[in-house]
Write an enzyme that holds these catalytic residues in place. Structure first.
Site, mmCIF file in Angstrom:
data_model
loop_
_atom_site.group_PDB
_atom_site.id
_atom_site.type_symbol
_atom_site.label_atom_id
_atom_site.label_comp_id
_atom_site.label_asym_id
_atom_site.label_seq_id
_atom_site.Cartn_x
_atom_site.Cartn_y
_atom_site.Cartn_z
ATOM 1 C CG ASP A 190 -83.577 22.649 -72.765
ATOM 2 O OD1 ASP A 190 -84.325 21.937 -73.451
ATOM 3 O OD2 ASP A 190 -82.492 23.092 -73.174
ATOM 4 C CG ASP A 192 -81.480 18.146 -76.730
ATOM 5 O OD1 ASP A 192 -80.868 17.102 -76.466
ATOM 6 O OD2 ASP A 192 -82.572 18.161 -77.335
ATOM 7 C CB SER A 278 -86.823 17.564 -73.768
ATOM 8 O OG SER A 278 -85.932 17.468 -74.859
ATOM 9 C CE LYS A 323 -88.294 22.925 -74.256
ATOM 10 N NZ LYS A 323 -86.856 23.209 -74.116
#
Length: 415
Positions: A190, A192, A278, A323
């Protein structure tokens, strides 16, 4: 003509002798001990050695000698010669392989206290585990200790130690030991609040004057209280009219998580590949991936018209299911089985990806994510992940020093 290859002659349940030397570390101790016991025609079953603050502990397991008395005199003589304490003890049937249910347990603390380590090891014993080996992986920025454990089912051990880790305020990761640990891996991260500090959408929102409102929706989505795709569209709508030049300014303000560059360059030297998946935006991720030498990446795209954000996302949203699908796609492209992937994330939209990977790591994550992941790290240093993969701080520093003159690397904050 090649000499015949010797084969072990002692049965697995044959009597054994354990020899331990303890004292000041100096060159030649191991060689001298084996030189002395060689005439007794014993076989080497196991050897363990550790040096701590200049003190050496050498433990050797051998098949039992025919002449115990002479053997013990020889060991006593060499211990006296080396100015070391010694112990000789005999056993039966302790030269078999390790017991079933083998796990690799990593304990991390900053600091790591005796009471915490005692509580964790007590839980290992309560779960039926035996600690076969202990080694330090790192002293800073965290203390990381590795334990090889046998005799306890890895899943049961993971559950017990996760609860104890939460009580003690330390991180404990449990991984089943097996040949898959040595396979080339793909690390899927990931972005952030994992690879970078903070949330890109909130940084953009600051220019639009709606940072607080966006941050509140982001936090609820990361806790799993809102559908991610719906929440993303809601937040992006608030960015309508923002000049596209703001994205460049936001990128320049991004700070990587401490240890991010160290982790990436260390694992890339070992043949690992990296992917970014992301819920953020390609306008940022494309540049970030290029700067870090990332192999694969997927993210959402902000729609732009006449040099300004429209407040919409172009194309399908990379959400929780997206994802996990990206992880599978990247593993296929890399020619690596999903079982040999590592996923790292912090929010509810990372849950499917963490569950899909061979090793799912929650990094400074929300409680629901910590509970679901295979391993959880609460320290802010991303390079602590390499300790879970069996790489020591000393090995990292030695590799960096080896290439410092010919292959300078970007800085990584304090490390």
């Amino acid at each position: 003509m090649n000499a015949p290859v010797p084969t072990p002659t002692a049965p697995l349940d044959a009597p054994t002798v354990s020899v331990t030397l303890l004292g000041r570390d100096h060159a030649g101790v191991t060689a001298r001990l084996f030189e002395v016991v060689a005439p007794y025609e014993v076989e080497v079953i196991d050897v363990e050695q550790i040096v701590l603050r200049g003190r050496l502990v050498l433990a050797v397991l051998l098949t039992e000698p025919a002449d115990r008395e002479a053997f013990e005199r020889s060991v006593a003589d060499v211990a006296s010669e080396l100015d070391m304490d010694h112990d000789v003890s005999y056993g039966q049937g302790d030269n078999r392989g390790r017991r079933r249910g083998r796990s690799h347990v990593t304990v991390l603390g900053a600091p790591l206290l005796p009471s915490q380590f005692s509580a964790v090891t007590a839980q290992i014993a309560a779960a039926g585990g035996n600690i076969d080996r202990i080694v330090r992986m790192a002293r800073y920025p965290v203390t990381a200790i590795d334990l090889d454990v046998s005799g306890a089912a890895p899943e049961a051990l993971r559950r017990a130690l996760a609860l104890e880790a939460a009580r003690q305020g330390v991180d404990v990761a449990v991984q089943p030991l097996g040949i898959h640990q040595h396979a080339q891996r793909l690390v899927v991260m990931d972005v952030d609040s994992t690879l970078i500090q903070g949330e890109v959408i909130e940084m953009i929102a600051a220019y639009a004057g709606c940072e607080k409102e966006v941050a509140e929706v982001t936090a609820a989505a990361m806790r799993g209280e809102l559908d991610f795709a719906d929440s993303l569209r809601e937040r992006v709508a608030l960015l309508e009219g923002v000049d596209v030049s703001v994205l460049g300014a936001v990128y320049e303000s991004i700070q990587l998580a401490p240890g991010a560059r160290t982790m990436i360059r260390t694992l890339k030297r070992l043949g690992y590949r990296f992917a970014l998946v992301s819920g953020g935006f390609t306008q940022i991720i494309d540049t970030l991936a290029a700067d870090l030498g990332i192999d694969y990446w997927a993210a959402n795209t902000l729609e732009v018209r006449d040099g300004r954000l429209t407040g919409r996302v172009a194309g399908p949203v990379i959400d929780r299911a997206g994802k996990a699908a990206a992880l599978r796609r990247f593993a296929e492209q890399a020619g690596i089985t999903v079982a040999n992937t590592v996923a790292i994330g912090d929010g509810a939209n990372d849950l499917d990806m963490l569950a899909e990977a061979g090793l799912g790591i929650a990094f400074n994550a929300k409680p629901a994510v910590r509970d679901a992941a295979d391993a959880s790290l609460s320290v802010p240093y991303l390079d602590a992940i390499v300790f879970l993969l069996g790489i020591t701080r000393e090995e990292i520093e030695a590799a960096d020093a080896e290439v410092a003159e010919t292959d300078p690397q970007p800085g990584d904050g304090a490390r």
